[in-house]
Motif scaffolding. Structure first.
Motif, PDB file in Angstrom:
ATOM      1  N   UNK A 207      38.477  -9.982  12.444  1.00 36.74           N
ATOM      2  CA  UNK A 207      37.566  -9.133  12.840  1.00 36.74           C
ATOM      3  C   UNK A 207      37.319  -9.984  14.261  1.00 36.74           C
ATOM      4  N   UNK A 208      36.643 -10.544  14.044  1.00 35.31           N
ATOM      5  CA  UNK A 208      35.982 -11.335  15.145  1.00 35.31           C
ATOM      6  C   UNK A 208      36.382 -11.128  16.668  1.00 35.31           C
ATOM      7  N   UNK A 209      37.643 -11.836  17.218  1.00 33.68           N
ATOM      8  CA  UNK A 209      38.958 -11.864  17.159  1.00 33.68           C
ATOM      9  C   UNK A 209      39.001 -10.535  17.724  1.00 33.68           C
ATOM     10  N   UNK A 210      38.956  -9.394  17.144  1.00 29.72           N
ATOM     11  CA  UNK A 210      39.700  -8.703  18.155  1.00 29.72           C
ATOM     12  C   UNK A 210      38.481  -8.134  18.984  1.00 29.72           C
ATOM     13  N   UNK A 211      37.229  -8.130  17.757  1.00 28.85           N
ATOM     14  CA  UNK A 211      35.813  -8.499  18.929  1.00 28.85           C
ATOM     15  C   UNK A 211      35.699  -9.120  20.396  1.00 28.85           C
ATOM     16  N   UNK A 212      35.812  -9.821  20.307  1.00 23.01           N
ATOM     17  CA  UNK A 212      36.385 -11.153  21.221  1.00 23.01           C
ATOM     18  C   UNK A 212      36.979  -9.948  22.596  1.00 23.01           C
ATOM     19  N   UNK A 213      38.556  -9.897  22.049  1.00 17.91           N
ATOM     20  CA  UNK A 213      39.807  -9.527  22.677  1.00 17.91           C
ATOM     21  C   UNK A 213      39.162  -8.023  23.281  1.00 17.91           C
ATOM     22  N   UNK A 214      38.352  -7.357  22.703  1.00 18.29           N
ATOM     23  CA  UNK A 214      38.106  -5.749  23.000  1.00 18.29           C
ATOM     24  C   UNK A 214      36.874  -6.242  24.254  1.00 18.29           C
ATOM     25  N   UNK A 215      35.738  -6.915  24.241  1.00 21.62           N
ATOM     26  CA  UNK A 215      34.718  -7.688  25.419  1.00 21.62           C
ATOM     27  C   UNK A 215      35.259  -7.781  26.443  1.00 21.62           C
ATOM     28  N   UNK A 216      35.903  -9.280  26.104  1.00 24.38           N
ATOM     29  CA  UNK A 216      36.780  -9.477  27.482  1.00 24.38           C
ATOM     30  C   UNK A 216      37.548  -8.223  28.398  1.00 24.38           C
ATOM     31  N   UNK A 217      38.136  -7.362  26.952  1.00 21.99           N
ATOM     32  CA  UNK A 217      38.960  -6.651  28.095  1.00 21.99           C
ATOM     33  C   UNK A 217      37.729  -5.525  28.987  1.00 21.99           C
ATOM     34  N   UNK A 218      36.331  -5.188  28.338  1.00 20.72           N
ATOM     35  CA  UNK A 218      35.535  -4.485  28.292  1.00 20.72           C
ATOM     36  C   UNK A 218      34.962  -4.468  29.552  1.00 20.72           C
ATOM     37  N   UNK A 219      34.481  -6.445  29.754  1.00 20.92           N
ATOM     38  CA  UNK A 219      34.092  -6.789  31.053  1.00 20.92           C
ATOM     39  C   UNK A 219      34.402  -7.280  32.104  1.00 20.92           C
ATOM     40  N   UNK A 220      36.305  -6.796  31.484  1.00 21.61           N
ATOM     41  CA  UNK A 220      36.961  -7.329  33.133  1.00 21.61           C
ATOM     42  C   UNK A 220      36.856  -5.723  33.937  1.00 21.61           C
ATOM     43  N   UNK A 221      37.422  -4.605  32.880  1.00 17.79           N
ATOM     44  CA  UNK A 221      37.126  -3.693  33.734  1.00 17.79           C
ATOM     45  C   UNK A 221      35.716  -3.514  34.678  1.00 17.79           C
ATOM     46  N   UNK A 222      35.287  -3.786  33.455  1.00 19.04           N
ATOM     47  CA  UNK A 222      32.969  -3.489  34.708  1.00 19.04           C
ATOM     48  C   UNK A 222      33.337  -4.259  35.812  1.00 19.04           C
ATOM     49  N   UNK A 223      33.556  -5.496  35.161  1.00 20.79           N
ATOM     50  CA  UNK A 223      33.670  -6.297  36.914  1.00 20.79           C
ATOM     51  C   UNK A 223      34.369  -6.065  38.068  1.00 20.79           C
ATOM     52  N   UNK A 224      35.279  -5.005  37.788  1.00 19.90           N
ATOM     53  CA  UNK A 224      36.390  -4.106  38.262  1.00 19.90           C
ATOM     54  C   UNK A 224      35.847  -2.714  39.196  1.00 19.90           C
ATOM     55  N   UNK A 225      35.363  -2.629  38.012  1.00 21.71           N
ATOM     56  CA  UNK A 225      34.916  -1.186  38.670  1.00 21.71           C
ATOM     57  C   UNK A 225      34.109  -1.886  39.522  1.00 21.71           C
ATOM     58  N   UNK A 226      32.925  -2.576  39.944  1.00 18.63           N
ATOM     59  CA  UNK A 226      32.132  -2.841  40.174  1.00 18.63           C
ATOM     60  C   UNK A 226      32.169  -3.152  41.949  1.00 18.63           C
ATOM     61  N   UNK A 227      34.225  -4.107  41.495  1.00 20.15           N
ATOM     62  CA  UNK A 227      34.299  -4.979  43.119  1.00 20.15           C
ATOM     63  C   UNK A 227      34.489  -3.442  43.568  1.00 20.15           C
ATOM     64  N   UNK A 228      34.943  -2.301  42.876  1.00 21.42           N
ATOM     65  CA  UNK A 228      35.796  -1.254  43.639  1.00 21.42           C
ATOM     66  C   UNK A 228      34.585  -0.584  44.577  1.00 21.42           C
ATOM     67  N   UNK A 229      34.045  -0.252  43.842  1.00 26.83           N
ATOM     68  CA  UNK A 229      32.331   0.551  44.016  1.00 26.83           C
ATOM     69  C   UNK A 229      31.950  -0.072  45.144  1.00 26.83           C
ATOM     70  N   UNK A 230      32.217  -1.311  45.240  1.00 25.53           N
ATOM     71  CA  UNK A 230      31.602  -1.772  46.369  1.00 25.53           C
ATOM     72  C   UNK A 230      32.498  -1.571  48.071  1.00 25.53           C
ATOM     73  N   UNK A 231      34.076  -2.027  47.486  1.00 29.80           N
ATOM     74  CA  UNK A 231      34.856  -1.373  48.765  1.00 29.80           C
ATOM     75  C   UNK A 231      34.833  -0.216  49.371  1.00 29.80           C
ATOM     76  N   UNK A 232      34.469   0.173  48.193  1.00 31.97           N
ATOM     77  CA  UNK A 232      34.335   1.835  48.660  1.00 31.97           C
ATOM     78  C   UNK A 232      33.419   2.485  49.172  1.00 31.97           C
TER      79      UNK A 232
END
Length: 404
Positions: A207-232
């Motif tokens: 359960x903890x490994x699944x939560x950490x996996x999802x957190x890493x993906x969630x943080x990556x998508x959030x950082x990518x969206x901020x970068x795309x918003x800046x470029x846009x």
């Protein structure tokens, strides 16, 4: 110099036999220790007493018991004081029902008796299967972090009693984490993260490994969206500047036909479709792609400018679809309202404002026939002039301005 003791009572510090200046420095440094010991300590926040009300769930009762245990440990209350504080945790309706059910004072009861009586009134009876169905139907809310969703699932799973007794050793096996892990993978709101989890080669994550996996993906998508918003934002700013420059240029009068809408010095590919003077040969200088009124030849005759020539190619450029006449009966005067060009869109079943397509022009060559010269009495030896004029291929179905 003789040895000198610390002037603070009950302090055994004593200086060595040194010079007076050194002894004074040692006593000064030693006094800082007493100052730090006597300094006031930071005020500790008072521990808050938990509260509970009637008609709660099993999950809320578990949370209350955890808070009550922490409160007792922090305050170190015992005996009658513990019972009094436990009764004060109940809100007024629950406290009133508790007094009625026991029929008298409660302060002389034990803590276990009070807790049992409170649970009977504060917790609704629930079917375990209902709690489990509720758990499996839980979904992550929008913008809810994965860690918060996992904690919410743990709280609900705590009342589902995912415990089974081993038939061989009679040992109770708790499989709550396995169920919560599966519900977490099913209830995640982002389908991309869910696909990445299901496609991972490690299918035995805890359960903890699944939560950490999802957190890493969630943080990556959030950082990518901020970068795309800046470029846009940077791209949009550059696009706006370019569009403003182009719009300003389009509002200027064309130096070839005198009309607005395609710029003062538009490129040839733009004038080919939008400029009515494109393909026209000037009658003054015999040069192509400009009207006689805008000819810049020094030897040409003085002609009216394009702004005053109201009939010059007026039928070739349709900027308006029609003109409505609003007859005012009181003053018997007409008020014209110009409407922009519109096209009917069958998909949306409405009229859409859209610029009309450029009108087709052909070059028309005009010359007189010898028979006409003879019929009109002109000499056949006179020079015959040939005139080349642009003509619009009009079908006659265009909507032209008019009045009622």
């Amino acid at each position: 110099m003789p040895k000198i003791k610390c002037p603070i009572p009950d302090c055994e510090y004593e200086t060595a036999d040194l010079e007076a200046a050194i002894v004074a420095s040692l006593l000064t440094v030693h006094s800082t220790i007493h100052s730090s010991l006597n300094a006031p300590t930071a005020k500790i926040e008072k521990v808050k007493r938990p509260s509970i009300s009637a008609a709660g769930t099993s999950e809320e009762w578990s949370y209350f018991m955890s808070r009550w245990s922490d409160y007792v440990s922090a305050t170190k209350i015992e005996g009658r004081d513990k019972v009094v504080q436990l009764l004060e945790c109940c809100d007024e309706p629950l406290r009133k029902d508790l007094t009625r059910s026991t029929g008298g004072s409660l302060t002389d009861k034990t803590e276990e008796t009070i807790l049992s009586a409170i649970k009977k009134l504060a917790v609704r009876e629930e079917n375990t299967m209902v709690a489990r169905v509720t758990l499996h139907n839980m979904r992550q809310d929008r913008d809810e972090p994965v860690r918060n969703f996992s904690a919410k699932l743990r709280g609900q799973a705590g009342v589902c009693k995912f415990v089974i007794t081993c038939p061989n050793c009679n040992h109770e096996v708790n499989y709550t984490d396995t169920i919560v892990r599966d519900v977490l993978a099913r209830g995640i709101a982002d389908p991309d993260i869910q696909l990445d989890l299901l496609g991972d080669k490690n299918q035995n994550m805890t359960l903890e490994e699944v939560t950490q996996f999802m957190e890493a993906k969630e943080a990556g998508k959030r950082s990518a969206s901020r970068l795309l918003d800046t470029n846009a934002a940077a791209t949009t700013s550059c696009y706006k500047r370019t569009k403003q420059i182009a719009l300003k240029d389009k509002n200027e009068t064309c130096s070839y036909c005198g009309k607005k809408g395609h710029g003062r010095h538009a490129p040839a590919r733009t004038r080919k479709t939008e400029c009515p003077a494109y393909g026209h040969k000037c009658g003054h200088c015999n040069k192509d792609h400009h009207l006689e009124a805008l000819c810049r030849s020094k030897d040409k005759e003085k002609l009216p400018t394009a702004s005053t020539d109201t009939h010059s190619y007026e039928g070739g450029v349709f900027e308006s679809l029609c003109v409505l006449s609003d007859i005012i009966s009181n003053h018997h005067s007409n008020k014209s309202i110009a409407l922009d060009h519109h096209l009917y869109d069958h998909l949306s079943d409405t009229w859409i404002r859209k610029r009309s397509k450029p009108q087709p022009f052909i070059n028309l060559i005009i010359k007189s026939l010898p028979e006409d010269h003879k019929a009109l009495g002109f000499s056949l030896n006179a020079p015959q002039r040939t005139i080349k004029l642009p003509a619009m291929a009009d079908t006659g179905c265009q909507s032209c301005p008019g009045r009622n």
